[in-house]
Design a protein around this motif. Sequence first.
Motif, PDB file in Angstrom:
ATOM      1  N   GLY A 351       0.906  -1.003   0.362  1.00  0.00           N
ATOM      2  CA  GLY A 351       0.145  -0.081   0.065  1.00  0.00           C
ATOM      3  C   GLY A 351       1.027   1.566  -0.155  1.00  0.00           C
ATOM      4  N   LEU A 352      -0.017   2.044   0.111  1.00  0.00           N
ATOM      5  CA  LEU A 352       0.832   3.530  -0.295  1.00  0.00           C
ATOM      6  C   LEU A 352       0.049   4.194   0.574  1.00  0.00           C
ATOM      7  CD1 LEU A 352       1.325   4.435  -3.601  1.00  0.00           C
ATOM      8  CD2 LEU A 352       3.277   3.742  -2.419  1.00  0.00           C
ATOM      9  N   GLU A 353       1.007   5.117   1.477  1.00  0.00           N
ATOM     10  CA  GLU A 353       0.622   6.548   2.398  1.00  0.00           C
ATOM     11  C   GLU A 353       0.077   7.748   1.683  1.00  0.00           C
ATOM     12  OE1 GLU A 353       0.485   8.768   6.563  1.00  0.00           O
ATOM     13  OE2 GLU A 353       1.546   7.069   5.956  1.00  0.00           O
ATOM     14  N   ALA A 354      -0.773   8.343   1.605  1.00  0.00           N
ATOM     15  CA  ALA A 354      -0.765   9.899   0.583  1.00  0.00           C
ATOM     16  C   ALA A 354      -0.384  11.048   2.095  1.00  0.00           C
ATOM     17  CB  ALA A 354      -2.103   9.837  -0.140  1.00  0.00           C
ATOM     18  N   LEU A 355       0.465  11.647   1.860  1.00  0.00           N
ATOM     19  CA  LEU A 355       1.202  13.201   2.333  1.00  0.00           C
ATOM     20  C   LEU A 355       1.109  13.598   1.489  1.00  0.00           C
ATOM     21  CD1 LEU A 355       4.310  11.003   3.300  1.00  0.00           C
ATOM     22  CD2 LEU A 355       1.955  11.334   4.859  1.00  0.00           C
ATOM     23  N   ILE A 356      -0.363  15.027   2.478  1.00  0.00           N
ATOM     24  CA  ILE A 356      -0.041  16.437   2.078  1.00  0.00           C
ATOM     25  C   ILE A 356       1.325  16.902   1.258  1.00  0.00           C
ATOM     26  CG2 ILE A 356      -0.475  17.330   3.638  1.00  0.00           C
ATOM     27  CD1 ILE A 356      -2.650  19.216   1.890  1.00  0.00           C
ATOM     28  N   ARG A 357       1.481  18.008   0.258  1.00  0.00           N
ATOM     29  CA  ARG A 357       2.704  18.607  -0.359  1.00  0.00           C
ATOM     30  C   ARG A 357       2.138  20.118   0.304  1.00  0.00           C
ATOM     31  NH1 ARG A 357       4.562  15.328   2.944  1.00  0.00           N
ATOM     32  NH2 ARG A 357       6.349  14.099   2.868  1.00  0.00           N
ATOM     33  N   TRP A 358       2.701  21.360   0.030  1.00  0.00           N
ATOM     34  CA  TRP A 358       1.879  22.805  -0.134  1.00  0.00           C
ATOM     35  C   TRP A 358       3.032  22.815  -1.100  1.00  0.00           C
ATOM     36  CZ3 TRP A 358       1.113  27.373   3.729  1.00  0.00           C
ATOM     37  CH2 TRP A 358       0.273  28.752   2.307  1.00  0.00           C
ATOM     38  N   LEU A 558       7.489   9.947  -1.653  1.00  0.00           N
ATOM     39  CA  LEU A 558       7.958  10.191  -3.328  1.00  0.00           C
ATOM     40  C   LEU A 558       6.471  11.101  -3.965  1.00  0.00           C
ATOM     41  CD1 LEU A 558       8.907   6.287  -4.117  1.00  0.00           C
ATOM     42  CD2 LEU A 558      10.474   8.825  -3.748  1.00  0.00           C
ATOM     43  N   ALA A 559       6.979  11.870  -5.644  1.00  0.00           N
ATOM     44  CA  ALA A 559       6.116  12.022  -6.434  1.00  0.00           C
ATOM     45  C   ALA A 559       5.493  11.570  -7.015  1.00  0.00           C
ATOM     46  CB  ALA A 559       6.595  13.643  -6.871  1.00  0.00           C
ATOM     47  N   GLU A 560       4.499  11.404  -7.772  1.00  0.00           N
ATOM     48  CA  GLU A 560       3.452  10.936  -8.574  1.00  0.00           C
ATOM     49  C   GLU A 560       4.424   9.885  -9.627  1.00  0.00           C
ATOM     50  OE1 GLU A 560       0.184  10.488 -11.580  1.00  0.00           O
ATOM     51  OE2 GLU A 560       0.706  12.573 -10.871  1.00  0.00           O
ATOM     52  N   ASP A 561       5.389  10.953 -10.394  1.00  0.00           N
ATOM     53  CA  ASP A 561       6.388  10.782 -11.058  1.00  0.00           C
ATOM     54  C   ASP A 561       7.792   9.826 -10.782  1.00  0.00           C
ATOM     55  OD1 ASP A 561       4.808  11.915 -13.202  1.00  0.00           O
ATOM     56  OD2 ASP A 561       6.058  13.284 -13.483  1.00  0.00           O
ATOM     57  N   GLU A 562       7.650  10.048 -10.144  1.00  0.00           N
ATOM     58  CA  GLU A 562       8.873   9.275  -8.588  1.00  0.00           C
ATOM     59  C   GLU A 562       8.461   8.074  -8.541  1.00  0.00           C
ATOM     60  OE1 GLU A 562      11.667  13.011  -6.399  1.00  0.00           O
ATOM     61  OE2 GLU A 562       9.526  12.791  -6.084  1.00  0.00           O
TER      62      GLU A 562
END
Length: 579
Positions: A351-358, A558-562
């Motif tokens: 799985g993945l944990e979604a983490l917010i970035r501004w 990681l960002a989506e592309d990474e």
Amino acid sequence: MVLHVETIFEANSHFKIYKSLFDYHQNACFVLDLEGKFILFNDAAVKLTGYSKEDAILMSFIPLFIDDCKKDVSRYFDKVLQGNETGFKTTIQNKHGNKVEVSLSVFPLYLENLIVGVGCTAQDMNEINNLNLLLTAANERIDFLSFHDELTGLANKTLFGEKVDIAIKLYKNTHGNMLGIIYFDLDRFKLINDYLGHTIGDQLLKIIAQRIQSCIRKNDIAARQGNDEFTILLDNVTKHEVDIIAQRLADQISEPIIIGGQEVFLTPSIGISLYPEDGQNANDLIRKADMAMYHAKEEGRNNIQFYQANLEKNNSERIKLEHELRKAIEKNEFILHYQPIIDLSTNKINGLEALIRWEHPHQGLVPPDKFIPIAEETGLIIPIGEMVLRKACYQMKKWHESKIFLPTISVNISIRQFFQPNLVSMISQIIKETNIEPNRLTIEITESMTMDVEKALIILNDLKNLGVNISIDDFGTGYSSLSYLKKFPIDNLKIDRSFIGDIAESEEDENIATTILLLADKLGLSVIAEGVETSEQLRVLREHSCNEAQGFLFSKPLAEDELNQFLSHFPENLLDDRG
């Protein structure tokens, strides 16, 4: 000359008005003819004397008074017949034989310049005394509330400011040590107040006020500034003494409170300013202690901070950041990074944990710990949290359409989100919009959200009925009651990173982690270890059969592309030779 008194009234065009005023007056009223006999008697007079109107009419007034007073009363009557008004206190004996102290006002009644009778009003002295006591008590209460908080009995902000200014003047004359101003509030009290109810919230504030009083010295002043904010003036102290008192305050407030049949845990964020070094008047000192308190919140809450000069700049930046945060929501400046969660038995990404970035247009990526506390305090976490959920679910849909299979994506929700009325319907709507399978979404909550067991249970059951997974994040740092843990429909426990950092070196941390793993196993729950950074930490976790782990050992967020690149190169045997 004896005239019936009604002749007097009928001679006046306002007879009915005068008669009504007489009959319904709250005091006892009666009229005597020139011989001293009652010719009018209102209902209040009946109540005072015990004599009915029928009994009283044409009865002499003299027998109504006790023997010791009759002579004086007759003298006053004669004085009124000579045209003089008078008032006096005396004692009557009512029909039942009871003595009643009364206050009388007596006056002559005229018709065409002739005195034709005597009017009188009487008040029971006990009623007057009781009324005076009530008025005195009411005035004292008004005076008290002018300078004190009604709920807690502490000084209010007005009195506190005056006391600080007085202490400053006295300091200048005596040159003592220092003055200390403590300013604190209760972390997340608003949420507790909202969801446990304001009645319990008020009881909690009363208990906190008592605990404050137990921590301070006789000459110190404690005040409630408003809501859950309190201030304390410490007189003639050193900085070290202020620190000791503040720590004692923090310890006392953090003690559990049993209320409404359940345990409630509160913690304070404490700010401190000192006179004379931090300000020269009450307003400056209170303001700077308030700023120090906000710095304590920024440092993770539940800690103590002294005022520092750079906080002025930080406070200005915080206000600016809040303004920009509101704009960021409108402009959709937030992105998600994703941290893989690894199954330790198969070495696969589970799985993945979604983490917010501004993505700030000028500052670049703003770390969550800089803006999330502001979002929580201002309520902006509600729209931000919904945005994160929607972005995460759409991303899962996008991966699925690209033939990238991921078992689940985890999204943290704040305590404000957890208790918002439309949480379940909002998540349900997002699942329908994105058309993902509900079991592909994991909702992560913290232990503090389960403080109100009954409400938490309802919400968790509603979430579970949607088909989503539920995980308790940062497990071990909160105040979960293990007796209730088995009742909650949860799937995972996440061991907080604070227990993982020294797990290979600290027997205590290893024991805590082991206990959580054993507990979870008995309850049929999976355990995820957070913050795994070394192979030694991983080795210990594997030895104790931890199910899953995440951390920099495997991958940073990681960002989506990474992440797409990481997924394409992630071998199933990545962990084979790591401990």
